[in-house]
Design an enzyme around this catalytic site. Sequence first.
Site, PDB file in Angstrom:
ATOM      1  N   THR B  28      38.080  68.292   3.553  1.00 27.95           N
ATOM      2  CA  THR B  28      39.891  68.289   2.592  1.00 27.95           C
ATOM      3  C   THR B  28      40.180  69.142   1.901  1.00 27.95           C
ATOM      4  O   THR B  28      41.120  69.998   1.778  1.00 27.95           O
ATOM      5  CB  THR B  28      38.632  67.483   0.999  1.00 27.95           C
ATOM      6  OG1 THR B  28      38.815  65.879   1.472  1.00 27.95           O
ATOM      7  CG2 THR B  28      39.682  68.179  -0.081  1.00 27.95           C
ATOM      8  N   HIS B  31      42.975  70.358   4.737  1.00 30.55           N
ATOM      9  CA  HIS B  31      44.430  70.115   4.408  1.00 30.55           C
ATOM     10  C   HIS B  31      44.872  70.987   3.552  1.00 30.55           C
ATOM     11  O   HIS B  31      45.560  71.548   3.397  1.00 30.55           O
ATOM     12  CB  HIS B  31      43.885  68.611   3.769  1.00 30.55           C
ATOM     13  CG  HIS B  31      43.164  67.293   5.249  1.00 30.55           C
ATOM     14  ND1 HIS B  31      43.956  67.766   5.804  1.00 30.55           N
ATOM     15  CD2 HIS B  31      42.041  66.632   5.014  1.00 30.55           C
ATOM     16  CE1 HIS B  31      43.774  66.598   7.016  1.00 30.55           C
ATOM     17  NE2 HIS B  31      42.035  66.461   6.333  1.00 30.55           N
TER      18      HIS B  31
END
Lengths: 335, 335, 335, 335
Positions: B28, B31
């Site tokens: 995450t 990202h």
Amino acid sequence: MVVREVPEPPVGPSDVLIRVQYAGVCGTDLHIWEWDAWASGRLRPPVTIGHEFAGEIVRLGPEAEASGLLAVGDRVTAEGHIICGHCLQCRIGLGHLCRRTQIIGVDRDGAFADYIAMPASNVIRLDGIPTEIGAIMDPLGNAVHTVLEGGGVPGSAVFVLGAGPIGCFAVGVARAAGASLVVASDLNPTRLELARRMGAHVTLNPATDDVVARVHELTGGDGADLVCEMSGHPAGHAQAFAAARLGGRVNLLGTPSRTTEVDLARDVIFKGLTLYGVTGRKMYETWLQMLRLLRAGQLDPSPVITHRFPLEAIADAIAVIKDGRAGKVILEIAR
Amino acid sequence: MVVREVPEPPVGPSDVLIRVQYAGVCGTDLHIWEWDAWASGRLRPPVTIGHEFAGEIVRLGPEAEASGLLAVGDRVTAEGHIICGHCLQCRIGLGHLCRRTQIIGVDRDGAFADYIAMPASNVIRLDGIPTEIGAIMDPLGNAVHTVLEGGGVPGSAVFVLGAGPIGCFAVGVARAAGASLVVASDLNPTRLELARRMGAHVTLNPATDDVVARVHELTGGDGADLVCEMSGHPAGHAQAFAAARLGGRVNLLGTPSRTTEVDLARDVIFKGLTLYGVTGRKMYETWLQMLRLLRAGQLDPSPVITHRFPLEAIADAIAVIKDGRAGKVILEIAR
Amino acid sequence: MVVREVPEPPVGPSDVLIRVQYAGVCGTDLHIWEWDAWASGRLRPPVTIGHEFAGEIVRLGPEAEASGLLAVGDRVTAEGHIICGHCLQCRIGLGHLCRRTQIIGVDRDGAFADYIAMPASNVIRLDGIPTEIGAIMDPLGNAVHTVLEGGGVPGSAVFVLGAGPIGCFAVGVARAAGASLVVASDLNPTRLELARRMGAHVTLNPATDDVVARVHELTGGDGADLVCEMSGHPAGHAQAFAAARLGGRVNLLGTPSRTTEVDLARDVIFKGLTLYGVTGRKMYETWLQMLRLLRAGQLDPSPVITHRFPLEAIADAIAVIKDGRAGKVILEIAR
Amino acid sequence: MVVREVPEPPVGPSDVLIRVQYAGVCGTDLHIWEWDAWASGRLRPPVTIGHEFAGEIVRLGPEAEASGLLAVGDRVTAEGHIICGHCLQCRIGLGHLCRRTQIIGVDRDGAFADYIAMPASNVIRLDGIPTEIGAIMDPLGNAVHTVLEGGGVPGSAVFVLGAGPIGCFAVGVARAAGASLVVASDLNPTRLELARRMGAHVTLNPATDDVVARVHELTGGDGADLVCEMSGHPAGHAQAFAAARLGGRVNLLGTPSRTTEVDLARDVIFKGLTLYGVTGRKMYETWLQMLRLLRAGQLDPSPVITHRFPLEAIADAIAVIKDGRAGKVILEIAR
């Protein structure tokens, strides 16, 4: 109870004939030996006793042959409950509770013999599991059923109350199934030693330990997630209910010979407990789980086998069980 | 994304302030680093990122203090999903699916910082678990959730598809939970080596192995009881469905970035499969299971931690993850 | 496909011979009629088709007779999946997924005939259920399986997507099982009318209604607890996933003829959905549930039967199904 | 026990103040009225008793206000168990078993008063359910918990043993949940009449009926799938175990005042029974199920309300309960 010559059992079209190599002696066999109230009420002699066994297939009925699943020479054991297949229980996956169950060695001829005929559908191929271990898969399956019913064993705290052979097996099953804490209790130090060899983290002796207090202490005050009640004694029941955590589970396998006074309000209702009565082995989920745990080497019940006798010495086998120093006792019938 | 001075976070009455010692870097975070479509659509900068961490309590709000459950000096980690507590999902034990979830490091300030404030109810005491391990309990919990959802792991055949950090954790969890066979697959040999160190019985590389055929072969032709889909790739989904046995289960954790063509008739309906989408960790069953497996020493995720960096070197941390040779990467923020 | 004289089927020792009185025409029969890719790949003509039926026992093989469970004159129907009994699935209560299943009317001679021979263990006594209803218990059982799998129906919101005969049955089952809200959707107004007659609280037509929005509106914004996907269309799948609540369940029965693009991240993983593929009927839990619901009068599938034809008019029966105005179509073979 | 003026209860930041309109009188209140061993051991007077109620919100603490979920004027009831939120049970979805539970009207001030303060998280909006019905949702929830725990009610045979108010509610819940047969037993004909009005298919009186034989007869010899034991009498327990089918379930709610002799071998182990102790209501699955069944009109408990009194006449309310002719008794405190 005598050892004598009997005719070879008849083999029906769906049956297989098995040459028995090893057989396990069970508490049930003691009841029969002593011809107690249960035995004299249930058995209709003459009957060949014995329900734990393994051996080699020597003949197949024509339908058993045609299925192609079993062959002469296969090493096998068998589920000893022969069920009707059409009652409510059989139809909803609870065949182990079939009300028309015929148990080998009790309701029909059993395994303390050179040969036993079994329906092919009850026969389990060992596929590499030692034949002697095959002979104890009936009680081992009781332990698998007791430990795994209810799920959630990985990471849990399991208290095995009563460390006879099935209790010791349950210790090994709980370890194999990922329990984080396995505690066993028994009055008999020999059995506690076997429980330790099967992987118990802690063993307790009610003669010297406050069992319930210790279980709570070992679980940070919570109590055991799962209690496997293998003793069948009213004192064991009281400890089982008290040692279980709020919302926990008590799976009952030990068969009491008399009633138990239960404080259902305090011990079951206010605790939100689940109790479950264990009969036999789930047919055949339990067998599948057991086969896998054995074949993967996660579960080794062999330390529990403490004595081996020839069939002729069955009186000695009974004697070592009765004097309480035996784990599992095996009859070596053929090699 | 920059490292800069920010004010100490405010501590509400039910909050605790934690000095962060270790933090895990997650996909995450990549990202966000790359500011992709998801990140730019969801985050509202400035926000402190990072959601995997452990550290020491340094201050408590008055209500958190009054509860008596936490104290200054406690080593802790925390569930990073802050949930509403009153929606349907929160009320029926599915809080991990609360639609009003605020995720630390995404929707509110996170853990790549000297201090983080957390609601006391989200805080988990480590009680002896190493603080660095505490920092990876968020992804480890994803693995626990993925492996244990559906039950029945003891004795089963588990196929972990994708051996990134959470896949490797899943291997360890499946072993700890008593799986009889654990197979892991990945294209990356480094990851397969980590999977082996976590206990995989067999590792497969789709570049050279027919993964589906091998899983069937290893399971006697049946297929896997449980497939943990950790890859998030359409090719992985196809393998997952094909490798699962009739009546088996596929728990999906890997998050695909695009749609997958699924042959629902062949792969789900005629196979009687169950599919389950894994989000976060069950609050707090998953944490309890994980704490127990860790404390009992059944599960040791430390082999998966391959790199450690100071917070200032976060760019290097991101780089080693992107080049695919890292397992879990830790930021050492304070000791 | 022709109607012609064939020999009376042979009756094995465990079989019963049934004089067929009523038979249901199923979508599967249409595929065979049209000899599509599936049919030409699977069937080996000549074969008597038809798998939904009920009738009267006229003869029993010796073992079927000996069991004492069935008798000449009994009105019966039968489970049309004849399973092997010894594979993994058969042994763990998933016989409906047996990989060696022989389906009557597909893999062996079926029920569009004066007589059919069935293994006694597949035969179900009607015991007062009208024989015509007996003839549709195969598809009705599909509906029971679809609605009840996963449990928790009492009080829940159930969305039945696709109101063909099995969808309409599912509406009735959901009502009988205590669902608090049953919504059905279909493009065909005739089918929606049948769904209403079976008890749907609300019917939706995707031609004019925003189905997903309406399901959310009807459930206070939460979505359906259970979606029964009976359409088999990719558009239906998208609606099913979108209409299910966070943490809900989608049971898939409708068989798609092509692949579906699924956004597994958005629709399954982040929603924490459970998907389950429905094949046949659980053997025999589903039958037991169905028998009880029918006998208690809680479930009356008769409104779904819209047409009846003699066997000779099977072409007309096929025609009314194809033109989409039929519910369930029955062949009256004998009275 | 006296009616007297007390100060308005303090309202904490997360609390709401509720003007009580209706309150239900419970067996627990009788124990307190009679100041029996349990009451004198547990209560620390002065305490306002009463735990079943509904009314109108008149004030909110600042945090309760801020959440936006509740407002002045909302008609509400409340879960009367105030739990700690951080013990093992609270953390794994078993909050109803929290060992630190504070029960209103027992451990803290309750509802037989003009006003009661409750934590906002315990408050349930009625949203159209009549306020008087709201006042009995505590015991109705006990019934929902008892009937639905274990699942599988649709199509099943349910035996409710003891037809006091909660037993009568259980009859209605079982019918709403799709039971195919609901049998109720009690010694009191008035209660049996209420059970019939709630939907019991058959009522039995142990004074004249062989209850166990009749349940077996009504279930084709199998016994009940689920027994709800609401009597709390040892004789009831014996009947419950005997009336349950092999592999069935006994959910125990009735609280015995003394121990019960249980033949665990015959009645639990050999029958493969599951026993479950019911405490309170699952928080908050039970509430959700109950709200839905009530709002959908599937469950109407109003026939069980037989008497209504003003608060001042509480002695009369107690009297009608004690003389055994009452169903549920309501105190009308305000309109």
